[in-house]
Enzyme design. Structure first.
Site, PDB file in Angstrom:
ATOM      1  N   ASP A 191       6.986  -8.779 -10.087  1.00 57.27           N
ATOM      2  CA  ASP A 191       8.571  -9.016 -10.229  1.00 57.27           C
ATOM      3  C   ASP A 191       9.089 -10.050  -9.540  1.00 57.27           C
ATOM      4  OD1 ASP A 191       7.814  -6.970  -8.642  1.00 57.27           O
ATOM      5  OD2 ASP A 191      10.312  -6.688  -8.377  1.00 57.27           O
ATOM      6  N   ARG A 206      10.019 -10.061  11.423  1.00 54.95           N
ATOM      7  CA  ARG A 206       9.675 -11.391  11.396  1.00 54.95           C
ATOM      8  C   ARG A 206       9.449 -11.945   9.783  1.00 54.95           C
ATOM      9  NH1 ARG A 206       4.067 -11.893  14.806  1.00 54.95           N
ATOM     10  NH2 ARG A 206       3.860  -9.656  13.751  1.00 54.95           N
ATOM     11  N   LYS A 208       0.851  -1.325  -0.008  1.00 53.17           N
ATOM     12  CA  LYS A 208       0.037  -0.012  -0.087  1.00 53.17           C
ATOM     13  C   LYS A 208       0.875   1.256  -0.100  1.00 53.17           C
ATOM     14  CE  LYS A 208      -2.087  -1.089   3.881  1.00 53.17           C
ATOM     15  NZ  LYS A 208      -1.516  -2.682   3.941  1.00 53.17           N
ATOM     16  N   SER A 261       2.637  -3.167 -10.302  1.00 55.23           N
ATOM     17  CA  SER A 261       3.943  -2.675  -9.993  1.00 55.23           C
ATOM     18  C   SER A 261       5.105  -3.766 -10.086  1.00 55.23           C
ATOM     19  CB  SER A 261       3.767  -2.483  -8.129  1.00 55.23           C
ATOM     20  OG  SER A 261       5.251  -2.308  -7.792  1.00 55.23           O
ATOM     21  N   HIS A 313       4.662   0.940   6.388  1.00 56.75           N
ATOM     22  CA  HIS A 313       4.376   1.197   5.044  1.00 56.75           C
ATOM     23  C   HIS A 313       5.808   1.879   4.359  1.00 56.75           C
ATOM     24  CE1 HIS A 313      -0.109   1.930   5.883  1.00 56.75           C
ATOM     25  NE2 HIS A 313       0.217   0.958   5.870  1.00 56.75           N
ATOM     26  N   ARG A 351     -13.753   2.808  27.817  1.00 56.08           N
ATOM     27  CA  ARG A 351     -13.796   4.302  28.150  1.00 56.08           C
ATOM     28  C   ARG A 351     -13.024   4.742  29.368  1.00 56.08           C
ATOM     29  NH1 ARG A 351     -19.180   2.617  27.099  1.00 56.08           N
ATOM     30  NH2 ARG A 351     -19.308   1.561  29.235  1.00 56.08           N
ATOM     31  N   GLN A 382      -2.735  -2.011   7.738  1.00 62.01           N
ATOM     32  CA  GLN A 382      -2.957  -3.594   7.882  1.00 62.01           C
ATOM     33  C   GLN A 382      -3.787  -4.017   6.497  1.00 62.01           C
ATOM     34  OE1 GLN A 382      -4.010  -1.786  11.014  1.00 62.01           O
ATOM     35  NE2 GLN A 382      -1.654  -2.006  11.157  1.00 62.01           N
ATOM     36  N   ASN A 433       1.641  -0.476  14.619  1.00 66.09           N
ATOM     37  CA  ASN A 433       1.764  -1.828  14.358  1.00 66.09           C
ATOM     38  C   ASN A 433       1.896  -1.926  12.674  1.00 66.09           C
ATOM     39  OD1 ASN A 433      -0.742  -0.697  13.639  1.00 66.09           O
ATOM     40  ND2 ASN A 433      -2.110  -2.495  14.116  1.00 66.09           N
TER      41      ASN A 433
HETATM   42  P1  IMP Z   1      -1.559  -6.025  16.174  1.00 63.05           P
HETATM   43  O1  IMP Z   1      -2.349  -5.463  15.110  1.00 63.05           O
HETATM   44  O2  IMP Z   1      -0.194  -5.535  16.542  1.00 63.05           O
HETATM   45  O3  IMP Z   1      -2.348  -6.403  17.283  1.00 63.05           O
HETATM   46  O4  IMP Z   1      -1.254  -7.561  15.740  1.00 63.05           O
HETATM   47  C1  IMP Z   1      -2.426  -8.368  15.230  1.00 63.05           C
HETATM   48  C2  IMP Z   1      -2.179  -9.196  14.019  1.00 63.05           C
HETATM   49  O5  IMP Z   1      -2.147  -8.335  12.859  1.00 63.05           O
HETATM   50  C3  IMP Z   1      -0.906 -10.064  13.865  1.00 63.05           C
HETATM   51  O6  IMP Z   1      -1.048 -11.155  13.187  1.00 63.05           O
HETATM   52  C4  IMP Z   1       0.019  -8.835  13.334  1.00 63.05           C
HETATM   53  O7  IMP Z   1       1.102  -9.763  12.568  1.00 63.05           O
HETATM   54  C5  IMP Z   1      -0.959  -8.390  12.275  1.00 63.05           C
HETATM   55  N1  IMP Z   1      -0.554  -7.128  11.801  1.00 63.05           N
HETATM   56  C6  IMP Z   1      -0.769  -5.878  12.485  1.00 63.05           C
HETATM   57  N2  IMP Z   1      -0.297  -4.872  11.618  1.00 63.05           N
HETATM   58  C7  IMP Z   1       0.319  -5.448  10.614  1.00 63.05           C
HETATM   59  C8  IMP Z   1       0.568  -4.800   9.221  1.00 63.05           C
HETATM   60  O8  IMP Z   1       0.846  -3.725   9.310  1.00 63.05           O
HETATM   61  N3  IMP Z   1       1.083  -5.743   8.460  1.00 63.05           N
HETATM   62  C9  IMP Z   1       0.815  -7.089   8.629  1.00 63.05           C
HETATM   63  N4  IMP Z   1       0.291  -7.706   9.598  1.00 63.05           N
HETATM   64  C10 IMP Z   1      -0.178  -6.868  10.544  1.00 63.05           C
HETATM   65 MG    MG Z   2       3.500  -3.507   5.972  1.00 57.68          MG
END
Ligand code: IMP
Ligand code: MG
Length: 426
Positions: free
Chosen positions: A329, A299, A16, A415, A41, A138, A220, A38
């Site tokens: 690609d 990871r 994205k 892409s 990008h 809350r 996500q 989390n």
């Molecule tokens: P959390 O969002 O950190 O609570 O993670 C919950 C789940 O969403 C886990 O499986 C993470 O690996 C996945 N996750 C969270 N953010 C991303 C992201 O930006 N890309 C890919 N997986 C994500």
């Molecule tokens: Mg990502």
């Protein structure tokens, strides 16, 4: 085309960042609307890699960037990110919605405790789940509270007490937690970020009223949506296009375009069902070629074939009007290439993504095999990027056309490399 939503059609990491960066050239405002640190990008510009966890990637273009109310924002990480951009001489105008929630240490401690217990879903440990839990209970602290820290101390005390009890009762951990420390942290955040707090909803609506272009950048992916994703192996926010309206505070009729982004294959990080997960050694080949390691956690990502059942479901949920296919690609050199057309469950063929995880866990993919393609030559790339799609290997074109027909949406962007300019507009 004033308001454009860009969302991931898989389990995140669809590329994205790259597509948003590509199309945000003419944006007046760029907004992130859910999740927090989390997200990861990535934008590659002239050989340099930029990773964003909070800020919309249009920050790199010096655009006015916004963090909307649906987000949970980690002030420490946000300041780090702003600092990195400043070093590059980039100082984007930033507005943080006062209704957005602040990720506190207590949230990160709980996320960490759950993951360390071995019973977690494999989160990014960024405190996302607990921050949204406290919001719903809350007892969250919002950016607008930074102007009135004394008056939210009773709520803060409740959050701290809840955390202490959870850590002790659920995880057997006795941790010293002090309300004064947390409020001191908030005073520090107020002094550093207070100046950015504003009303993103008003800003977006006024920009749209003037005919301006607003990019709403999802994080996500659809299959990680807390309602429609593979619960409980999901993130804690709504990642779908509908959530963009709610999180930002605009009416659904203001959205003109929803661009769904998908990889030419699939990846997922963390636990949870993954019907098209590849076998070795192909999984490792694609992982290495696609550098499939988490931007946020490092990871190794799980790798699979393109899953049309899942992507069609995501297109439906988001009302995607067009599709961008990335990392084409990274599949080159693999032959044949598989695409999952349906699932087999208890001897039956399912064409729709099942709503029950118990069913999904038992689904076996039904594949079609297509001919693979070789690496692209520099000359082919240059010609294709000028818009001449026909110079690409026949097998690659077939693959894209096959997906286009299957998904019943125009594939507008393809892409073929990590760099900003390596995007074919069809
Ligand atoms: P959390 O969002 O950190 O609570 O993670 C919950 C789940 O969403 C886990 O499986 C993470 O690996 C996945 N996750 C969270 N953010 C991303 C992201 O930006 N890309 C890919 N997986 C994500
Ligand atoms: Mg990502």
């Amino acid at each position: 085309m004033p308001a454009i939503i860009i969302i991931g059609l898989q389990w995140g990491d669809e590329g994205k960042g790259k597509i948003v960066d590509f199309i945000s050239e003419n944006a007046d405002l760029a907004v992130r609307y859910q999740g927090g640190a989390n997200a990861g990008h990535t934008v590659v510009l002239n050989g340099k890699t930029y990773r964003f966890h909070h800020l919309p990637v249009a920050a790199l273009r010096g655009k006015h960037v916004c963090l909307a109310s649906g987000m949970v924002i980690d002030p420490v990480k946000l300041l780090e990110e702003l600092g990195l951009l400043n070093k590059e001489g980039i100082r984007p105008k930033l507005t943080i919605d006062g209704k957005a929630h602040i990720v506190l240490d207590v949230h990160k401690m709980l996320d960490e405790a759950e993951e360390s217990s071995g019973k977690g879903v494999g989160t990014t440990r960024r405190g996302i789940g607990p921050a949204y839990t406290y919001k719903a209970a809350r007892v969250g602290i919002r950016f607008s509270d930074l102007a009135e820290i004394e008056s939210v101390k009773p709520r803060l005390k409740k959050a701290v007490d809840m955390t202490r009890a959870l850590l002790s009762d659920v995880y057997n951990m006795d941790v010293e937690l002090n309300v004064e420390h947390v409020s001191q942290f908030l005073y520090d955040v107020a002094s550093k970020l207070g100046k950015y707090v504003g009303d993103v909803s008003l800003l977006v609506n006024e920009t749209l009223d003037r005919g301006g272009v607003v990019i709403l950048e999802g994080a996500q992916g659809t299959l990680l949506d807390i309602d429609h994703g593979t619960y409980p192996f999901v993130t804690s926010s709504n990642t779908t296009a509908g959530a963009a309206c709610n999180s930002v505070g605009i009416g659904p009729k203001r959205v003109d375009e929803v661009i769904g982004v998908t990889k030419a294959y699939t990846t997922r990080v963390g636990k949870g069902p993954f019907p098209t997960e590849m076998e070795e050694p192909i999984a490792s080949m694609v992982r290495e070629k696609g550098k499939e390691y988490g931007t946020t956690t490092g990871r190794p990502r799980r790798v699979g074939w393109f899953d049309a059942v899942a992507v069609k479901y995501s297109i439906m949920l988001n009302g995607a009007t067009s599709v961008a296919v990335t990392k084409v690609d990274c599949l080159s050199g693999i032959d044949p290439v598989k695409v999952c057309l349906a699932y087999e469950f208890n001897g039956q063929e399912l064409e729709n993504f099942p709503s029950s995880l118990h069913v999904l866990e038992k689904c076996k993919p039904v594949y079609v095999e297509l001919e693979g393609w070789r690496d692209l030559s520099e000359k082919e790339k240059i010609e294709a990027l000028k818009g001449n799609f026909d110079v690409l290997p026949k097998q690659l074109r077939n693959y894209i056309e096959f997906l286009e027909e299957l998904l019943a949406r125009p594939i507008k962007y393809v892409s073929i490399g990590a760099e900003r300019h390596e995007t074919i507009v069809r």
